[in-house]
Design a protein around this motif. Structure first.
Motif, PDB file in Angstrom:
ATOM      1  N   LYS A 169       0.833  -1.205   0.000  1.00  0.00           N
ATOM      2  CA  LYS A 169       0.000   0.000   0.000  1.00  0.00           C
ATOM      3  C   LYS A 169       0.863   1.249   0.000  1.00  0.00           C
ATOM      4  O   LYS A 169       0.593   2.220  -0.715  1.00  0.00           O
ATOM      5  CB  LYS A 169      -0.914  -0.004   1.221  1.00  0.00           C
ATOM      6  CG  LYS A 169      -2.041  -1.008   1.111  1.00  0.00           C
ATOM      7  CD  LYS A 169      -2.880  -1.000   2.355  1.00  0.00           C
ATOM      8  CE  LYS A 169      -3.904  -2.109   2.285  1.00  0.00           C
ATOM      9  NZ  LYS A 169      -4.649  -2.220   3.533  1.00  0.00           N
ATOM     10  N   LEU A 194       2.283   1.776  -3.451  1.00  0.00           N
ATOM     11  CA  LEU A 194       1.312   2.350  -4.390  1.00  0.00           C
ATOM     12  C   LEU A 194       1.094   3.825  -4.096  1.00  0.00           C
ATOM     13  O   LEU A 194       0.908   4.625  -5.003  1.00  0.00           O
ATOM     14  CB  LEU A 194      -0.010   1.598  -4.294  1.00  0.00           C
ATOM     15  CG  LEU A 194       0.055   0.175  -4.853  1.00  0.00           C
ATOM     16  CD1 LEU A 194      -1.228  -0.556  -4.545  1.00  0.00           C
ATOM     17  CD2 LEU A 194       0.291   0.210  -6.339  1.00  0.00           C
ATOM     18  N   ARG A 195       1.151   4.160  -2.813  1.00  0.00           N
ATOM     19  CA  ARG A 195       0.954   5.553  -2.462  1.00  0.00           C
ATOM     20  C   ARG A 195       2.101   6.416  -2.976  1.00  0.00           C
ATOM     21  O   ARG A 195       1.879   7.480  -3.554  1.00  0.00           O
ATOM     22  CB  ARG A 195       0.851   5.691  -0.932  1.00  0.00           C
ATOM     23  CG  ARG A 195       0.898   7.129  -0.433  1.00  0.00           C
ATOM     24  CD  ARG A 195       0.754   7.179   1.074  1.00  0.00           C
ATOM     25  NE  ARG A 195       1.741   6.366   1.766  1.00  0.00           N
ATOM     26  CZ  ARG A 195       2.990   6.773   2.010  1.00  0.00           C
ATOM     27  NH1 ARG A 195       3.383   7.955   1.599  1.00  0.00           N
ATOM     28  NH2 ARG A 195       3.840   5.996   2.648  1.00  0.00           N
ATOM     29  N   PHE A 238       3.987   5.960  -5.487  1.00  0.00           N
ATOM     30  CA  PHE A 238       4.004   6.143  -6.928  1.00  0.00           C
ATOM     31  C   PHE A 238       2.676   6.661  -7.464  1.00  0.00           C
ATOM     32  O   PHE A 238       2.149   6.169  -8.456  1.00  0.00           O
ATOM     33  CB  PHE A 238       4.404   4.846  -7.628  1.00  0.00           C
ATOM     34  CG  PHE A 238       5.812   4.493  -7.312  1.00  0.00           C
ATOM     35  CD1 PHE A 238       6.848   5.213  -7.874  1.00  0.00           C
ATOM     36  CD2 PHE A 238       6.106   3.491  -6.412  1.00  0.00           C
ATOM     37  CE1 PHE A 238       8.152   4.921  -7.557  1.00  0.00           C
ATOM     38  CE2 PHE A 238       7.404   3.198  -6.104  1.00  0.00           C
ATOM     39  CZ  PHE A 238       8.432   3.913  -6.671  1.00  0.00           C
ATOM     40  N   SER A 239       2.096   7.603  -6.769  1.00  0.00           N
ATOM     41  CA  SER A 239       0.929   8.270  -7.333  1.00  0.00           C
ATOM     42  C   SER A 239       1.092   9.760  -7.073  1.00  0.00           C
ATOM     43  O   SER A 239       1.934  10.172  -6.275  1.00  0.00           O
ATOM     44  CB  SER A 239      -0.363   7.747  -6.696  1.00  0.00           C
ATOM     45  OG  SER A 239      -0.348   8.027  -5.330  1.00  0.00           O
ATOM     46  N   ARG A 240       0.271  10.528  -7.736  1.00  0.00           N
ATOM     47  CA  ARG A 240       0.393  11.984  -7.605  1.00  0.00           C
ATOM     48  C   ARG A 240       0.119  12.415  -6.164  1.00  0.00           C
ATOM     49  O   ARG A 240      -0.781  11.912  -5.507  1.00  0.00           O
ATOM     50  CB  ARG A 240      -0.616  12.648  -8.547  1.00  0.00           C
ATOM     51  CG  ARG A 240      -0.662  14.136  -8.397  1.00  0.00           C
ATOM     52  CD  ARG A 240      -1.622  14.703  -9.373  1.00  0.00           C
ATOM     53  NE  ARG A 240      -1.078  14.576 -10.723  1.00  0.00           N
ATOM     54  CZ  ARG A 240      -1.645  15.120 -11.788  1.00  0.00           C
ATOM     55  NH1 ARG A 240      -2.753  15.778 -11.654  1.00  0.00           N
ATOM     56  NH2 ARG A 240      -1.115  14.964 -12.966  1.00  0.00           N
ATOM     57  N   THR A 270       5.580  11.579   1.077  1.00  0.00           N
ATOM     58  CA  THR A 270       5.491  12.278   2.360  1.00  0.00           C
ATOM     59  C   THR A 270       6.842  12.714   2.880  1.00  0.00           C
ATOM     60  O   THR A 270       6.928  13.255   3.963  1.00  0.00           O
ATOM     61  CB  THR A 270       4.827  11.384   3.420  1.00  0.00           C
ATOM     62  OG1 THR A 270       5.600  10.192   3.491  1.00  0.00           O
ATOM     63  CG2 THR A 270       3.405  11.078   3.068  1.00  0.00           C
TER      64      THR A 270
END
Lengths: 252, 965
Positions: free
Chosen positions: A169, A172-173, A175-177, A181
């Protein structure tokens, strides 16, 4: 609704300090200095990674006869992969960019390590499948294709595993717009994407009739991946430093 | 009215493209008509008796033979400088520093020792410098072009008169060894032949060693009159290593040994000819018209003195085709009918001791025969076509009649002098050279101006399409005025151009006229559209191609400028397609449309309200993408190798089942093919059934229910007959033959009727009208603006439905006031898609019949691919897209790539030899007689099947397909 209000409540320049220190809040100058030291750390770690790749080119020639990247390409792939993995693990243990989880019992650590190994193997196999789907030979040159998958996994999956752990998870976070963090995650994003782009560009010269030894499958792709990785390692600290004023990481 | 104007507009755009293509091809494709006339021994090429000195000699044909036997050694790609003797005493220059220089030492020695026996020429080759064209030239004496408009279909055999044909009809024994290209060119012409495959250009030695094994034994056996040995090693070495490789030195030394050996064994009545068919570039390639490619070596040797003088310092330059008339006359044969070469005069020096001026007179008579033959050919050719320039032809005829008269006068006049003889020879040579120059001008010259003009016109038309595709979506785009003005301008341009041409007395060329009309209308349109419409908008909105897709498109464009990528297009296209697919999936994930947002936020705040939920589960698009990649890869298993890549092996699955030997494997494959047919049919029916389009009683639906299975059945039956026709028992032969005519025609007829039905009633919507009894009018809540989320959509769609219901009811109540009626319309969501899917399936069956049986698997993959791609695109398009008829750029690029990929996986290659000619005989096993349009249509449909299908399947708009109501 809750999300927006919460974001609005916090001052925008609130940083998640990626080190193990407790989150220092509010004072923006402090935040900036933290960011600068982080960027420096990032740069040094990346330089170490590049150094390990350079070492993997030169050190084996002292021990092995007739060693060269093109002639004994598979040996170099193995050595390079081992070097980069070792340096990544070392850096992870020394720098510890992520806050470690509270549970740190031995059994937990072991299961985590095993999980990481399984993830690495899975990524090797899935890369292999993708290469074959892209047109790599199915039966001939299986070892070459697999080692190529291994080195690409080394450049992409191993840093992900070190930084994010076996947590799909989180991957995936990242590698997204707007998903990153921290500086570390941002640099991870950049190096991974540039490794992929390098690999893709490496496939382009294969059909040309220059008859060079590096045009043989998969040498140009592995070289492309390596160059892409190195380029990502160089670019990401610079890019982050350049955009350090604009970069704010949502600590939500 | 708008419909018609849009159609007219599309027609005009088509005209622009065709005008551009016609202009380009008229400059690029060299065409020439092949004449089938033959020269014969009894019939002289012109009036007059047999030439001087040959009367009454046995075996004399036009002229007495000088040699009874010839050894022709053809060294593929023997460039002139490979054979050129190196002068070792040139100051300041290293002798023979390059591996290909000075390796043929035996030539140099013999030229020095026996200057009257041997001669080296630089032979000037006509482009295209490819082996097959060169072999045609070396035997017919003509100028072969890329397209020789011949009468034979799908065979390479030479139909024109040629040396080999003349030799066999004169009863000479021709023995051949070497390149198997000759087998196709001259089927059954050789008394003995040793063919070796020329396919593998990586293999330097097989052909040469095979020749060497047979060469000397055959020569010693004496059972031959003409011995041809075609060595390939030098050419292959050039392709593999290039001329600068040490391997080339070895290969040339081997050639040198061969020549040395042959010269030692040569008898007095034998002529040795060593010739290169073309040269090679610095990289070892050939095919073009660069200086290095068009200069080849030609070496003649006889063990008796042959030449009256010693060789000149610098070897003479002669056209390559000169060898044909020279060899013909030296062997005592008629010159081939279509020859345009000029005899090498110095070889006809005659006997030394008979007449006052024997040498010059013999040369003049040989030249005169040659000139008579060329004149006869020009006369026949110009009667058959209009290729040749009339004025020049006329001048040449005048020149010929003068030279001929002079020659006749010379023959009758015993007091001839050396000077008059020389003038006649010069006149004859002038005629021959003039004729050849005229033929080259009309047959072998690219017109760069036309090619550039054609490309520019095509590019401008593409740009126009891009602009209008953006403008025309906006309402109120003025098609009519925008169309009328360019048409008027185009007509005016064409008329002016025609007037100018006719005033200057030039021939009217429809291609040029069309191009002028196209350019005129295009400029007028662009100017008008820009002034009236485009200048009000910013330019950036005109080109809304997203960056990554634009990059892929640019890479694809750039690939056409590299010949390696043109050769590797079959591999490069699936790669680009795969990249596009993964890019789409990655982009979807990047935009956060694949996963529920709670995954994408940090878990601490995960339970907050979702901003916009994705329409599908997380792995949905990923699965679609991987499925697409898998289909692409599977289709890649069906591939045919380009000629240029020797290491590649073509897929054995492209051959028809009839060519398989094993019974069991054949049956299994047949089962698989029928299985794929059934699967295709079942998938289409399942799709229609799922979206409810099979319920309506419209004729197209009935056709889908009953006609499609019938078509599949006939296809399967035809395949069974075609693959097992040879094994049929004799009683059933007539039945099988009849069925193999009827079945394909039946499938084509069914498909055509189905398409007509679909055109007539395209809408397969089930509309139910019944007397409504207790209907109350529903109150519609107003809703404005585009729907943005699933919740909105769930709300809006029933609203639309209800609104339509109300509308229909209101209208019906107006027309039929007697009672309240309810109308229910079903399957509105797939109203476009259903018609398109039906049309594509109908189109696919006849196209499938034109291919080999096993291509049906590729067709199944094709349908699967387009289905998956549509769903992937639909997953990525937000509901708030500008309309159901806007097709995103990703979709267009993906369709184009897929069409190319399927073109290759159906066994095609973009080269002439790879055209599937057998498609012309599907349903017409006996051929077509004299009609050409029907075979052309069938072969064209076979070649462009994938483009046809994908162009069709571009139409169902993705949102409509994916959002069945």
């Amino acid at each position: 609704m809750g999300l927006q209000t919460k974001i609005a409540l916090f001052p925008p320049r609130r940083l998640n300090c990626p080190l193990r220190c407790r989150c220092v809040s509010q004072i923006s100058t402090h935040g900036n200095t933290m960011k600068d030291t982080d960027i420096k750390r990032l740069l040094y770690t990346h330089l170490l990674c590049i150094f390990s790749i350079i070492l993997s080119v030169f050190i084996p020639s002292f021990f092995l006869e007739n060693f060269s990247i093109l002639e004994t390409h598979l040996t170099w792939l193995c050595i390079c992969s081992a070097f980069v993995t070792a340096v990544n693990l070392l850096l992870y243990l020394v720098v510890k960019p992520t806050a470690s989880s509270k549970k740190s019992s031995l059994s937990h650590k072991i299961t985590r390590f095993l999980k990481c190994c399984i993830y690495f193997l899975m990524s090797c196999f899935s890369f292999h499948i993708i290469f074959v789907l892209y047109g790599a030979p199915l039966i001939e040159l299986v070892l070459e294709t697999f080692l190529f998958a291994v080195i690409l996994s080394t450049f992409t999956t191993v840093p992900c595993l070190c930084l994010l752990g076996p947590n799909l998870k989180a991957w995936l976070r990242v590698f997204s717009r707007n998903g990153v963090t921290s500086i570390w995650e941002n640099s991870l994003q950049i190096t991974t994407i540039s490794s992929f782009v390098g690999t893709w560009l490496g496939a382009l010269p294969i059909p040309l009739d220059w008859e060079r030894p590096w045009q043989v499958w998969p040498i140009s792709c592995t070289l492309g991946a390596t160059f892409g990785y190195v380029a990502g390692l160089v670019i990401s600290p610079l890019w982050i430093y350049w955009n350090r004023k604009q970069l704010t990481y949502k600590n939500n | 009215m708008r419909k018609i104007s849009v159609l007219l507009f599309l027609g005009w755009v088509c005209f622009l493209f065709y005008a551009g293509i016609a202009l380009f091809t008229s400059g690029f494709l060299l065409t020439r008509l092949e004449l089938t006339n033959h020269s014969s021994c009894q019939e002289l090429p012109g009036p007059g008796s047999l030439p001087w000195g040959s009367q009454g000699k046995p075996g004399a044909c036009w002229m007495a033979s000088r040699f009874s036997r010839v050894v022709l050694v053809l060294i593929d790609a023997l460039r002139f400088d490979f054979a050129q003797p190196q002068r070792s005493h040139v100051p300041g220059k290293l002798p023979a520093s390059l591996p290909f220089l000075g390796k043929l030492v035996s030539l140099k020695r013999i030229l020095e020792i026996q200057p009257h026996h041997a001669r080296l020429y630089r032979s000037q080759v006509d482009p295209p410098t490819t082996t097959m064209q060169r072999l045609k030239a070396l035997t017919t004496g003509s100028l072969p072009t890329f397209i020789d408009a011949g009468s034979n279909f799908a065979s390479h055999a030479i139909v024109e008169d040629n040396l080999i044909k003349q030799l066999t009809s004169a009863g000479r024994r021709v023995v051949f060894m070497g390149d198997d290209t000759w087998k196709d060119l001259f089927p059954g012409a050789f008394s003995q032949a040793f063919f070796f495959s020329s396919f593998n250009v990586r293999d330097l030695h097989t052909v040469d060693n095979g020749i060497l094994e047979h060469l000397y034994p055959t020569m010693d056996s004496g059972e031959w009159d003409v011995l041809i040995a075609h060595f390939l090693g030098v050419d292959h070495c050039g392709h593999k290593h290039g001329p600068h490789h040490p391997e080339m030195a070895k290969k040339l030394s081997q050639v040198d040994q061969v020549i040395q050996g042959l010269m030692e064994r040569l008898e007095n009545d034998t002529l040795l000819v060593v010739a290169g068919d073309h040269g090679m570039t610095m990289n070892g390639d050939h095919g073009g018209d660069s200086e290095l490619e068009v200069s080849a070596a030609l070496f003649l040797y006889s063990s008796t003195p042959l030449f009256p003088s010693t060789p000149p310092e610098e070897p003479e330059v002669i056209p390559q085709v000169s060898l044909v008339p020279t060899l013909a006359l030296l062997l005592g044969l008629p010159i081939p009918f279509g020859n345009i070469g000029e005899v090498i005069a110095e070889l006809f020096s005659g006997d030394k001791d008979s007449q006052p001026h024997p040498s010059a007179l013999a040369q003049a008579s040989a030249l005169h025969l040659n000139a008579q033959q060329v004149s006869r050919f020009l006369h026949t050719y110009s009667a058959a076509t209009q290729d040749l320039h009339v004025k020049e032809l006329h001048q040449l005829q005048k020149l010929f009649s003068k030279a001929s008269a002079d020659y006749q006068w010379l023959l009758q006049n015993p007091h001839r002098t050396d000077v008059t003889l020389r003038t006649v020879i010069a006149e004859l040579q002038q005629f021959l050279r003039g004729a050849r120059a005229m033929c080259i001008k009309s047959w072998a010259r690219f017109s760069l101006v036309r090619m550039a003009g054609g490309v520019a016109l095509l590019a401008a038309a593409c740009f126009l399409c891009l602009l209008t595709s953006q403008w025309a979506t906006s309402p109120g785009f003025p098609f009519c005025p925008l169309l009328l003005i360019p048409v008027v301008w185009g007509l005016a341009g064409a008329i002016v151009c025609a007037g100018l041409l006719s005033v200057n007395g030039l021939k009217l060329d429809s291609v040029v006229l069309g191009a002028v009309a196209a350019v005129g209308s295009l400029l007028a349109f662009l100017w008008k559209a820009w002034a009236g419409w485009g200048s009000r908008r910013p330019l950036a909105t005109l080109l809304p191609i997203p960056g990554p897709v634009l990059l892929l498109l640019l890479i694809r464009l750039a690939a056409f400028f590299s010949d390696s990528f043109v050769v590797a297009e079959a591999r490069a296209t699936p790669f680009l397609l795969g990249s596009l697919i993964l890019l789409l999936v990655a982009q979807l994930h990047w935009e956060g449309q694949l996963l529920p947002p709670k995954l994408l936020t940090v878990p601490r705040l995960g339970s907050s309200a979702p901003v916009g939920s994705p329409r599908h589960s997380g792995t949905y698009a990923l699965r679609l993408g991987v499925g697409l990649l898998l289909c692409t890869r599977l289709a890649g298993l069906f591939h045919r190798c380009p000629e240029e890549t020797p290491a590649c092996h073509s897929s054995p699955w492209l051959s028809p089942l009839a060519s398989m030997v094993g019974g069991r494997a054949k049956n299994l494959w047949y089962g698989a093919c029928v299985g794929s047919l059934v699967a295709l049919l079942a998938a289409v029916r399942l799709w229609l059934h799922r979206y409810g389009n099979l319920k309506s009683p419209e004729p197209p639906v009935l056709f889908v229910r009953w006609g499609l299975p019938l078509m599949a059945l006939s296809t399967a039956a035809y395949w069974a007959l075609a693959s097992g026709a040879d094994e049929a028992p004799p009683r059933l032969r007539a039945l099988v033959a009849g069925a193999s005519v009827v079945l394909p025609r039946a499938v084509a007829g069914l498909a055509a009727s189905g398409l007509m039905l679909l055109l007539w009633r395209p809408v397969t919507v089930l509309v139910k009208a019944g007397a409504g009894t207790s209907r109350t009018r529903t109150v519609l809540t107003p809703f404005s603006g585009p729907p943005t989320s699933q919740a909105d959509l769930d709300y809006v769609v029933p609203q639309i439905y209800r609104h339509m219901q109300e509308e229909f009811r209101g209208r019906l109540e107006k027309t039929k006031p007697q009672g309240p009626l309810t109308v229910a319309a079903y399957q509105l969501g797939s109203v476009y898609s259903a018609a398109m899917v039906t049309a594509l399936t109908l189109l696919a069956f006849p196209l499938l019949l034109l291919h080999a049986e096993r291509i049906s698997l590729v067709f199944l993959l094709l349908f699967l691919q387009s289905f998956l791609l549509l769903h992937l695109l639909a997953a990525g398009i937000p509901i708030t897209a500008s309309g159901p008829f806007t097709v995103p750029w990703q979709a267009v690029s993906a369709w184009a790539l897929m069409a190319t990929q399927t073109f290759y996986s159906t066994g095609h290659q973009p080269v002439f030899p790879a055209i599937h000619w057998h498609a012309a005989f599907v349903g017409f096993p006996e051929g077509h007689g004299s009609s050409t349009w029907l075979p052309a249509l069938l072969v064209g449909a076979n070649t462009f099947a994938s483009h046809l299908l994908f162009a069709g399947s571009r139409l169902p708009p993705p949102p409509t397909l994916a959002l069945p109501v």
